[in-house]
Design a protein around this motif. Sequence first.
Motif, PDB file in Angstrom:
ATOM      1  N   SER A  59       0.902  -1.285   0.026  1.00  0.00           N
ATOM      2  CA  SER A  59      -0.025  -0.023  -0.009  1.00  0.00           C
ATOM      3  C   SER A  59       0.757   1.275  -0.114  1.00  0.00           C
ATOM      4  N   MET A  60       2.281   0.906   0.287  1.00  0.00           N
ATOM      5  CA  MET A  60       2.883   2.182   0.632  1.00  0.00           C
ATOM      6  C   MET A  60       3.696   2.456  -0.855  1.00  0.00           C
ATOM      7  N   TYR A  61       3.870   1.260  -1.638  1.00  0.00           N
ATOM      8  CA  TYR A  61       4.750   1.486  -3.045  1.00  0.00           C
ATOM      9  C   TYR A  61       3.662   2.071  -4.231  1.00  0.00           C
ATOM     10  N   ASN A  62       3.999   3.279  -4.793  1.00  0.00           N
ATOM     11  CA  ASN A  62       3.262   3.674  -5.909  1.00  0.00           C
ATOM     12  C   ASN A  62       3.532   3.115  -7.158  1.00  0.00           C
ATOM     13  N   GLY A  63       4.613   2.314  -7.333  1.00  0.00           N
ATOM     14  CA  GLY A  63       5.121   1.993  -8.628  1.00  0.00           C
ATOM     15  C   GLY A  63       4.344   0.543  -9.063  1.00  0.00           C
ATOM     16  N   THR A  64       4.624  -0.031 -10.240  1.00  0.00           N
ATOM     17  CA  THR A  64       4.036  -1.174 -10.749  1.00  0.00           C
ATOM     18  C   THR A  64       5.054  -2.306 -10.564  1.00  0.00           C
ATOM     19  N   SER A  69       7.774  -9.686  -0.738  1.00  0.00           N
ATOM     20  CA  SER A  69       7.368  -8.359   0.328  1.00  0.00           C
ATOM     21  C   SER A  69       8.751  -8.090   1.042  1.00  0.00           C
ATOM     22  N   LYS A  70       9.750  -8.972   1.237  1.00  0.00           N
ATOM     23  CA  LYS A  70      10.994  -8.368   1.695  1.00  0.00           C
ATOM     24  C   LYS A  70      11.824  -7.641   0.618  1.00  0.00           C
ATOM     25  N   ILE A  71      11.525  -8.031  -0.745  1.00  0.00           N
ATOM     26  CA  ILE A  71      11.969  -7.154  -1.645  1.00  0.00           C
ATOM     27  C   ILE A  71      11.493  -5.658  -1.721  1.00  0.00           C
ATOM     28  N   LEU A  72      10.312  -5.868  -1.617  1.00  0.00           N
ATOM     29  CA  LEU A  72       9.341  -4.541  -1.524  1.00  0.00           C
ATOM     30  C   LEU A  72       9.867  -3.686  -0.404  1.00  0.00           C
ATOM     31  N   SER A  73      10.009  -4.173   0.929  1.00  0.00           N
ATOM     32  CA  SER A  73      10.650  -3.564   1.912  1.00  0.00           C
ATOM     33  C   SER A  73      11.803  -2.844   1.814  1.00  0.00           C
ATOM     34  N   ASP A  74      12.781  -3.757   1.221  1.00  0.00           N
ATOM     35  CA  ASP A  74      14.129  -3.370   1.297  1.00  0.00           C
ATOM     36  C   ASP A  74      14.186  -2.302   0.214  1.00  0.00           C
ATOM     37  N   GLU A  75      13.441  -2.273  -0.951  1.00  0.00           N
ATOM     38  CA  GLU A  75      13.385  -1.050  -1.978  1.00  0.00           C
ATOM     39  C   GLU A  75      12.839   0.299  -1.353  1.00  0.00           C
ATOM     40  N   LEU A  76      11.562   0.048  -0.505  1.00  0.00           N
ATOM     41  CA  LEU A  76      11.191   1.203   0.361  1.00  0.00           C
ATOM     42  C   LEU A  76      12.187   1.685   1.239  1.00  0.00           C
ATOM     43  N   ASP A  77      13.033   1.086   1.563  1.00  0.00           N
ATOM     44  CA  ASP A  77      13.944   1.556   2.782  1.00  0.00           C
ATOM     45  C   ASP A  77      15.139   2.064   2.002  1.00  0.00           C
ATOM     46  N   LYS A  78      15.453   1.839   0.770  1.00  0.00           N
ATOM     47  CA  LYS A  78      16.360   2.347   0.192  1.00  0.00           C
ATOM     48  C   LYS A  78      15.948   3.933  -0.394  1.00  0.00           C
ATOM     49  N   SER A  79      14.855   3.944  -1.040  1.00  0.00           N
ATOM     50  CA  SER A  79      14.035   5.030  -1.206  1.00  0.00           C
ATOM     51  C   SER A  79      14.071   6.232  -0.124  1.00  0.00           C
ATOM     52  N   SER A  80      13.758   5.661   1.028  1.00  0.00           N
ATOM     53  CA  SER A  80      13.714   6.469   2.158  1.00  0.00           C
ATOM     54  C   SER A  80      15.045   7.067   2.575  1.00  0.00           C
ATOM     55  N   SER A  81      16.120   6.216   2.440  1.00  0.00           N
ATOM     56  CA  SER A  81      17.476   6.478   2.835  1.00  0.00           C
ATOM     57  C   SER A  81      17.705   7.842   1.530  1.00  0.00           C
ATOM     58  N   ASP A  82      17.560   7.377   0.412  1.00  0.00           N
ATOM     59  CA  ASP A  82      18.062   8.450  -0.501  1.00  0.00           C
ATOM     60  C   ASP A  82      17.277   9.567  -0.245  1.00  0.00           C
ATOM     61  N   GLU A  83      15.960   9.722  -0.020  1.00  0.00           N
ATOM     62  CA  GLU A  83      15.398  10.934   0.304  1.00  0.00           C
ATOM     63  C   GLU A  83      15.910  11.814   1.473  1.00  0.00           C
TER      64      GLU A  83
END
Length: 279
Positions: free
Chosen positions: A162-167, A249-263
């Motif tokens: 629900s937090m990921y806006n991509g496809t 779900s783990k892959i998605l969580s890792d990508e969200l963490d990376k995105s948050s860190s980059d921001e």
Amino acid sequence: MYEFDFSGQMQQGYNPPPAQAKPARRLSNSRVWYAAYSPLIGLFVEIYANSFALGILVWVCAIISCFIALALDKKYLNENNVNTDTLNTAYIFIPPLYMHKRAKLVGEKSFSELIFIFLFAYALFSNGFTAAALMDEDDMIYQVQENYIFNISGFEDDTNASMYNGTIGDLFEEYIGNENSDEELCEWEAAKDDGVITVNASYDEADKISFNAEFSMDYDGYAYGDVVLEKITLDGKTYEGDEALEQLSKILSDELDKSSSDESSESLQDANSASYKTA
């Protein structure tokens, strides 16, 4: 003595001006316009048809309602004292011909028949059945690649989804480290067999990342079913069913963490830059 002859004037008599005819009541064309736009209405309602049977029902109802509208229009004309002897009942089943004959009969200019022909042709090539007949591998891949993560069956309530806006395609490109949004590194392929569409996404780079994801969708010849993640293979290890969803779900969580860190890093750099300029 002069004599006057008024006989000529008397013979002519007095002719009053002709009485003005009362204007005829304007006839309603609403039924004809409904019939003209019935193909477009069918396309709109078709959006909500999620099965082969419902798709057929939508178009049967659209066609029948068009005929009924024209039949009611002819009845309406009769009730308003319009002689419809030249408006053959059979024309109802050829809507553009009925519309053309009707316009001539009532002395009106109407483009309803042209609109009907255009919309009928558009609906003929745009409906779900035609799309099914013309479907190719790219269309099947699109249904998965451009679908949102939270549309994967069993993944609807996942917080990360629900937090990921991509496809789905966006997630895989981010996972393999592709920073060029204009180029796809994942390889996609699809096949259809006995009403089931299988879509595979894969990427393999030596000594870096290796993964393969297999999705399936039911397809009844008209509508797509839910997107199901059948299995996912990461670095040679395969996960199926619920385990596959957990890995995704783990892959998605890792990508969200990376995105948050980059921001966060970008925000910190902007703050430092602002402080430097102020100083």
